[in-house]
Motif scaffolding. Sequence first.
Motif, PDB file in Angstrom:
ATOM      1  N   LYS A 184       0.825  -1.209   0.000  1.00 29.83           N
ATOM      2  CA  LYS A 184       0.000   0.000   0.000  1.00 29.83           C
ATOM      3  C   LYS A 184       0.857   1.255   0.000  1.00 29.83           C
ATOM      4  CE  LYS A 184      -2.994   2.772   2.908  1.00 29.83           C
ATOM      5  NZ  LYS A 184      -3.486   2.990   4.285  1.00 29.83           N
ATOM      6  N   CYS A 185       1.939   1.245   0.801  1.00 33.12           N
ATOM      7  CA  CYS A 185       2.809   2.429   0.869  1.00 33.12           C
ATOM      8  C   CYS A 185       3.551   2.662  -0.441  1.00 33.12           C
ATOM      9  CB  CYS A 185       3.821   2.255   2.004  1.00 33.12           C
ATOM     10  SG  CYS A 185       3.061   2.253   3.653  1.00 33.12           S
ATOM     11  N   ASN A 186       3.733   1.623  -1.255  1.00 32.17           N
ATOM     12  CA  ASN A 186       4.420   1.771  -2.545  1.00 32.17           C
ATOM     13  C   ASN A 186       3.511   2.323  -3.620  1.00 32.17           C
ATOM     14  OD1 ASN A 186       6.824   0.827  -1.475  1.00 32.17           O
ATOM     15  ND2 ASN A 186       6.387  -1.317  -2.045  1.00 32.17           N
ATOM     16  N   GLY A 187       2.261   2.621  -3.269  1.00 35.95           N
ATOM     17  CA  GLY A 187       1.347   3.256  -4.216  1.00 35.95           C
ATOM     18  C   GLY A 187       0.526   2.286  -5.033  1.00 35.95           C
ATOM     19  N   GLU A 245      -8.018  -0.506  -3.652  1.00 38.86           N
ATOM     20  CA  GLU A 245      -9.021  -1.569  -3.517  1.00 38.86           C
ATOM     21  C   GLU A 245      -8.371  -2.893  -3.137  1.00 38.86           C
ATOM     22  OE1 GLU A 245     -11.256  -1.806  -7.074  1.00 38.86           O
ATOM     23  OE2 GLU A 245     -12.216   0.172  -6.833  1.00 38.86           O
ATOM     24  N   LYS A 246      -7.177  -3.120  -3.639  1.00 37.73           N
ATOM     25  CA  LYS A 246      -6.460  -4.353  -3.297  1.00 37.73           C
ATOM     26  C   LYS A 246      -6.106  -4.368  -1.811  1.00 37.73           C
ATOM     27  CE  LYS A 246      -3.002  -7.337  -5.391  1.00 37.73           C
ATOM     28  NZ  LYS A 246      -1.957  -7.433  -6.428  1.00 37.73           N
ATOM     29  N   TRP A 247      -5.742  -3.205  -1.274  1.00 36.60           N
ATOM     30  CA  TRP A 247      -5.443  -3.095   0.154  1.00 36.60           C
ATOM     31  C   TRP A 247      -6.689  -3.375   1.003  1.00 36.60           C
ATOM     32  CZ3 TRP A 247      -2.681  -3.095   4.333  1.00 36.60           C
ATOM     33  CH2 TRP A 247      -3.118  -2.407   5.490  1.00 36.60           C
ATOM     34  N   ILE A 248      -7.845  -2.865   0.550  1.00 30.64           N
ATOM     35  CA  ILE A 248      -9.087  -3.082   1.293  1.00 30.64           C
ATOM     36  C   ILE A 248      -9.455  -4.568   1.296  1.00 30.64           C
ATOM     37  CG2 ILE A 248     -11.553  -2.581   1.330  1.00 30.64           C
ATOM     38  CD1 ILE A 248     -10.891   0.185   0.200  1.00 30.64           C
ATOM     39  N   GLU A 249      -9.307  -5.231   0.130  1.00 35.95           N
ATOM     40  CA  GLU A 249      -9.600  -6.671   0.064  1.00 35.95           C
ATOM     41  C   GLU A 249      -8.655  -7.459   0.970  1.00 35.95           C
ATOM     42  OE1 GLU A 249      -9.350  -7.834  -3.960  1.00 35.95           O
ATOM     43  OE2 GLU A 249     -11.128  -6.698  -4.616  1.00 35.95           O
TER      44      GLU A 249
END
Length: 238
Positions: free
Chosen positions: A184-187, A191-195
């Motif tokens: 997530k921090c790499n940008g 939506e992938k982070w939420i899943e």
Amino acid sequence: MATRLARKLPSSFSAFSSSPITKLTSGISPPSMSHGGPGLRCASSSSSSSSSSSTTTTGSNSSSSKREKKITDRLSAVIDAVNDRKVPPELRGQRNNVRSETDIINVVEQRIWHSMEEGQFENLAGKGKPLNLNTNPHADPAEDTLYRILSKNGCAPEWVELNKEIRNKVSEWRVALKKAWTSKCNGNDEEKWIERCESLKKQLRDINDKVFRYNLIVPFGRQMFGLKWEKEVARLEE
């Protein structure tokens, strides 16, 4: 009296019975006990008896209070003596001082240091040899025997196996969370982070369920805390 005399006298002396002297003597009454000397003597005697009785009552009350105070002082002295026996000799006799647990710990540490300086720990039995961990002197004898039987047969109690499983799952879960957070921090896609978070939260609930079951069967004093999502994420943000 004059009237009785008049009845015995002849009729010529009947006029004397109606004289003023007769009337005066007939109206005189004997002295009453409620007036005069005898009455005063009775009142003084009653007052003196009441004062003596009150003095006796006061004296008995004071003697009983002194006796109760003496008993209380003796009981307090016994209690102080018993409490002094519970503390080290270095702290005895300090009745008016506040003695805390720290004072007792300091006394114990001083004794240990004095014993070390005198060399009392140099010739202990079993020095330089490995400790015998096959028995636990603090455990219940029945439980200790059961654990030794399980250990000889290559088995472990359920709570020991569950503890290992929980620690392995927590370690794997934290690695997966850190990987998702780094992505997530790499940008990468939000939506992938939420899943990924939904999947990790589900795994966290499963781990906490195992922790809850573990705390029910583990011996007292070995319970563990469950995981909290907010706390784990805040650790990564730091």
